[in-house]
Design a protein around this motif. Structure first.
Motif, PDB file in Angstrom:
ATOM      1  N   GLU A  88       3.040 -33.596  41.162  1.00 36.08           N
ATOM      2  CA  GLU A  88       4.223 -33.965  40.382  1.00 36.08           C
ATOM      3  C   GLU A  88       4.035 -35.381  39.854  1.00 36.08           C
ATOM      4  O   GLU A  88       3.388 -36.214  40.497  1.00 36.08           O
ATOM      5  N   GLN A  89       4.647 -35.646  38.711  1.00 36.89           N
ATOM      6  CA  GLN A  89       4.630 -36.987  38.135  1.00 36.89           C
ATOM      7  C   GLN A  89       5.972 -37.237  37.476  1.00 36.89           C
ATOM      8  O   GLN A  89       6.493 -36.372  36.767  1.00 36.89           O
ATOM      9  N   LYS A  90       6.555 -38.409  37.718  1.00 35.69           N
ATOM     10  CA  LYS A  90       7.892 -38.655  37.182  1.00 35.69           C
ATOM     11  C   LYS A  90       8.191 -40.145  37.104  1.00 35.69           C
ATOM     12  O   LYS A  90       7.744 -40.924  37.945  1.00 35.69           O
ATOM     13  N   ALA A  91       8.966 -40.526  36.080  1.00 33.85           N
ATOM     14  CA  ALA A  91       9.529 -41.871  35.980  1.00 33.85           C
ATOM     15  C   ALA A  91      11.007 -41.788  36.342  1.00 33.85           C
ATOM     16  O   ALA A  91      11.685 -40.816  36.002  1.00 33.85           O
ATOM     17  N   PHE A  92      11.500 -42.800  37.026  1.00 34.38           N
ATOM     18  CA  PHE A  92      12.896 -42.858  37.434  1.00 34.38           C
ATOM     19  C   PHE A  92      13.573 -44.031  36.730  1.00 34.38           C
ATOM     20  O   PHE A  92      13.008 -45.122  36.672  1.00 34.38           O
ATOM     21  N   PRO A  93      14.786 -43.831  36.183  1.00 35.82           N
ATOM     22  CA  PRO A  93      15.441 -44.897  35.409  1.00 35.82           C
ATOM     23  C   PRO A  93      15.634 -46.174  36.236  1.00 35.82           C
ATOM     24  O   PRO A  93      16.222 -46.137  37.318  1.00 35.82           O
ATOM     25  N   GLU A  94      15.139 -47.275  35.727  1.00 36.16           N
ATOM     26  CA  GLU A  94      15.252 -48.539  36.452  1.00 36.16           C
ATOM     27  C   GLU A  94      16.708 -48.923  36.671  1.00 36.16           C
ATOM     28  O   GLU A  94      17.065 -49.507  37.704  1.00 36.16           O
ATOM     29  N   ALA A  95      17.576 -48.591  35.729  1.00 41.95           N
ATOM     30  CA  ALA A  95      18.989 -48.957  35.858  1.00 41.95           C
ATOM     31  C   ALA A  95      19.619 -48.358  37.101  1.00 41.95           C
ATOM     32  O   ALA A  95      20.560 -48.935  37.664  1.00 41.95           O
ATOM     33  N   ASP A  96      19.096 -47.220  37.563  1.00 37.98           N
ATOM     34  CA  ASP A  96      19.687 -46.538  38.717  1.00 37.98           C
ATOM     35  C   ASP A  96      19.301 -47.171  40.051  1.00 37.98           C
ATOM     36  O   ASP A  96      19.813 -46.757  41.100  1.00 37.98           O
ATOM     37  N   ARG A  97      18.418 -48.146  40.041  1.00 43.64           N
ATOM     38  CA  ARG A  97      18.058 -48.830  41.292  1.00 43.64           C
ATOM     39  C   ARG A  97      18.419 -50.310  41.267  1.00 43.64           C
ATOM     40  O   ARG A  97      18.021 -51.059  42.159  1.00 43.64           O
ATOM     41  N   ARG A  98      19.182 -50.726  40.266  1.00 43.52           N
ATOM     42  CA  ARG A  98      19.648 -52.115  40.212  1.00 43.52           C
ATOM     43  C   ARG A  98      20.736 -52.314  41.268  1.00 43.52           C
ATOM     44  O   ARG A  98      21.831 -51.790  41.162  1.00 43.52           O
ATOM     45  N   GLY A  99      20.406 -53.028  42.324  1.00 43.09           N
ATOM     46  CA  GLY A  99      21.370 -53.282  43.381  1.00 43.09           C
ATOM     47  C   GLY A  99      21.721 -52.059  44.197  1.00 43.09           C
ATOM     48  O   GLY A  99      22.746 -52.044  44.890  1.00 43.09           O
ATOM     49  N   ALA A 100      20.872 -51.016  44.151  1.00 45.98           N
ATOM     50  CA  ALA A 100      21.164 -49.769  44.860  1.00 45.98           C
ATOM     51  C   ALA A 100      19.867 -49.091  45.267  1.00 45.98           C
ATOM     52  O   ALA A 100      18.806 -49.343  44.697  1.00 45.98           O
ATOM     53  N   TRP A 101      19.984 -48.217  46.260  1.00 47.29           N
ATOM     54  CA  TRP A 101      18.831 -47.424  46.686  1.00 47.29           C
ATOM     55  C   TRP A 101      18.681 -46.211  45.783  1.00 47.29           C
ATOM     56  O   TRP A 101      19.615 -45.426  45.630  1.00 47.29           O
ATOM     57  N   GLN A 102      17.523 -46.063  45.203  1.00 47.41           N
ATOM     58  CA  GLN A 102      17.216 -44.915  44.336  1.00 47.41           C
ATOM     59  C   GLN A 102      16.217 -44.017  45.056  1.00 47.41           C
ATOM     60  O   GLN A 102      15.119 -44.443  45.402  1.00 47.41           O
ATOM     61  N   LEU A 103      16.610 -42.778  45.280  1.00 48.78           N
ATOM     62  CA  LEU A 103      15.740 -41.826  45.958  1.00 48.78           C
ATOM     63  C   LEU A 103      14.633 -41.374  45.005  1.00 48.78           C
ATOM     64  O   LEU A 103      14.912 -40.848  43.925  1.00 48.78           O
ATOM     65  N   VAL A 104      13.374 -41.552  45.403  1.00 45.26           N
ATOM     66  CA  VAL A 104      12.261 -41.160  44.544  1.00 45.26           C
ATOM     67  C   VAL A 104      11.410 -40.041  45.147  1.00 45.26           C
ATOM     68  O   VAL A 104      10.665 -39.375  44.434  1.00 45.26           O
ATOM     69  N   ALA A 105      11.529 -39.815  46.467  1.00 44.23           N
ATOM     70  CA  ALA A 105      10.793 -38.717  47.105  1.00 44.23           C
ATOM     71  C   ALA A 105      11.557 -38.279  48.345  1.00 44.23           C
ATOM     72  O   ALA A 105      12.119 -39.115  49.064  1.00 44.23           O
ATOM     73  N   SER A 106      11.567 -36.967  48.598  1.00 42.59           N
ATOM     74  CA  SER A 106      12.320 -36.421  49.722  1.00 42.59           C
ATOM     75  C   SER A 106      11.765 -35.050  50.084  1.00 42.59           C
ATOM     76  O   SER A 106      11.027 -34.441  49.299  1.00 42.59           O
ATOM     77  N   PRO A 107      12.130 -34.505  51.255  1.00 41.11           N
ATOM     78  CA  PRO A 107      11.596 -33.196  51.658  1.00 41.11           C
ATOM     79  C   PRO A 107      12.059 -32.044  50.774  1.00 41.11           C
ATOM     80  O   PRO A 107      11.354 -31.039  50.662  1.00 41.11           O
ATOM     81  N   ASP A 108      13.241 -32.177  50.159  1.00 42.80           N
ATOM     82  CA  ASP A 108      13.790 -31.070  49.375  1.00 42.80           C
ATOM     83  C   ASP A 108      13.927 -31.383  47.888  1.00 42.80           C
ATOM     84  O   ASP A 108      14.546 -30.629  47.146  1.00 42.80           O
ATOM     85  N   GLY A 109      13.346 -32.512  47.454  1.00 39.64           N
ATOM     86  CA  GLY A 109      13.439 -32.856  46.033  1.00 39.64           C
ATOM     87  C   GLY A 109      14.859 -33.172  45.591  1.00 39.64           C
ATOM     88  O   GLY A 109      15.213 -32.955  44.424  1.00 39.64           O
ATOM     89  N   LEU A 110      15.669 -33.708  46.496  1.00 38.49           N
ATOM     90  CA  LEU A 110      17.077 -33.994  46.216  1.00 38.49           C
ATOM     91  C   LEU A 110      17.229 -34.925  45.019  1.00 38.49           C
ATOM     92  O   LEU A 110      16.466 -35.870  44.849  1.00 38.49           O
ATOM     93  N   ASP A 111      18.234 -34.644  44.188  1.00 36.42           N
ATOM     94  CA  ASP A 111      18.573 -35.493  43.033  1.00 36.42           C
ATOM     95  C   ASP A 111      17.389 -35.718  42.094  1.00 36.42           C
ATOM     96  O   ASP A 111      17.266 -36.778  41.472  1.00 36.42           O
ATOM     97  N   GLY A 112      16.514 -34.735  41.996  1.00 36.92           N
ATOM     98  CA  GLY A 112      15.386 -34.836  41.080  1.00 36.92           C
ATOM     99  C   GLY A 112      14.228 -35.666  41.600  1.00 36.92           C
ATOM    100  O   GLY A 112      13.313 -36.000  40.841  1.00 36.92           O
ATOM    101  N   SER A 113      14.251 -36.012  42.883  1.00 39.40           N
ATOM    102  CA  SER A 113      13.153 -36.787  43.466  1.00 39.40           C
ATOM    103  C   SER A 113      11.918 -35.918  43.628  1.00 39.40           C
ATOM    104  O   SER A 113      11.978 -34.682  43.600  1.00 39.40           O
ATOM    105  N   LEU A 114      10.771 -36.565  43.792  1.00 36.28           N
ATOM    106  CA  LEU A 114       9.547 -35.847  44.093  1.00 36.28           C
ATOM    107  C   LEU A 114       9.682 -35.164  45.445  1.00 36.28           C
ATOM    108  O   LEU A 114      10.332 -35.691  46.354  1.00 36.28           O
ATOM    109  N   ARG A 115       9.058 -34.020  45.596  1.00 39.15           N
ATOM    110  CA  ARG A 115       9.138 -33.311  46.861  1.00 39.15           C
ATOM    111  C   ARG A 115       7.903 -33.587  47.711  1.00 39.15           C
ATOM    112  O   ARG A 115       6.775 -33.341  47.273  1.00 39.15           O
ATOM    113  N   ILE A 116       8.121 -34.122  48.917  1.00 43.79           N
ATOM    114  CA  ILE A 116       7.024 -34.320  49.860  1.00 43.79           C
ATOM    115  C   ILE A 116       7.230 -33.407  51.059  1.00 43.79           C
ATOM    116  O   ILE A 116       8.350 -33.160  51.485  1.00 43.79           O
TER     117      ILE A 116
END
Length: 232
Positions: free
Chosen positions: A131-159
């Protein structure tokens, strides 16, 4: 308990075409006190000079996550993927029962700066995947942005492991907390700038393991980008 791993204490090497730093034992660097943390096996920070890179080589039974901070990385693999990973983009490769790939600086002149992370998978012999993906920088300004997870939650990469990876970008003096459930652990890696945790300042390249705590609380000393691993 928070244990600091300073950038200057990492292993590593300078090969001319490659400047690399190893948070945990890797390649010719072996330290029995730093073999990984939980299922997190490798955190390598690489700067590959223009025209350089890693020729075709193989991996097996590992979840490999790559994040490019600047420049661009060319990727080819035995699954048929040929892509260019640009600054701000993530890649997840499941090596599983076996995959071969190459990683080359996409530029002949400009360096590429990246982090490569390896996690042990939840089982051996998985089908290789990519998988390959870019995540919007605005969504991690002052917040935790999920980029990888076991179930691909919220469009994150699936590990394929009980682990989640987050990014956050902080302005100077901004504070951010992350609750940790009972029995969970965390690793914080500072990618840019500097932050303060537990009364200690961590600069770019520094990391910290977190265990037996209900939360991780940090404040940016300078504008910073951090990566957080939430681990079983």
């Amino acid at each position: 308990m928070i244990t600091i791993r300073k950038a200057a204490d990492r292993g590593g090497a300078d090969y001319g075409w490659l400047q690399t730093a190893y948070t945990f034992s890797f390649n010719t660097y072996h330290d029995p006190e730093h073999m990984g943390f939980r299922v997190l096996r490798v955190i390598n920070e690489d700067v590959i000079q223009g025209g350089g890179g890693f020729g075709e080589h193989g991996h097996r039974d590992m979840e490999i996550v790559t994040y490019v901070l600047s420049g661009a990385l060319g990727h080819r693999d035995s699954m048929g993927h040929a892509s260019e990973l640009r600054a701000g983009e993530f890649q997840r490769m499941t090596a599983g029962k076996g995959v071969r790939h190459s990683e080359m600086n996409a530029s002949a002149d400009e360096p590429v700066h990246l982090y490569q992370i390896w996690l042990l998978p939840d089982r051996r012999g998985l089908e290789p995947g990519y998988e390959q993906k870019a995540f919007p920088e605005a969504d991690r300004r002052g917040a935790w942005q999920l980029v990888a997870s076991p179930d691909g939650l919220d469009g994150s990469l699936r590990i394929h492991q009980d682990a989640s990876i987050y990014l956050a970008n902080l302005d100077a003096d901004a504070a951010l907390s992350r609750p940790l459930d009972d029995g969970r652990h965390a690793w914080l890696q500072v990618l840019k700038g500097s932050v303060e945790i537990d009364g200690q300042t961590l600069d770019a390249g520094d990391g910290a393991s977190v265990s037996r705590q209900s939360s991780l609380d940090l404040r940016a000393v300078q504008p910073a980008e951090v990566m957080l691993f939430d681990l079983a």
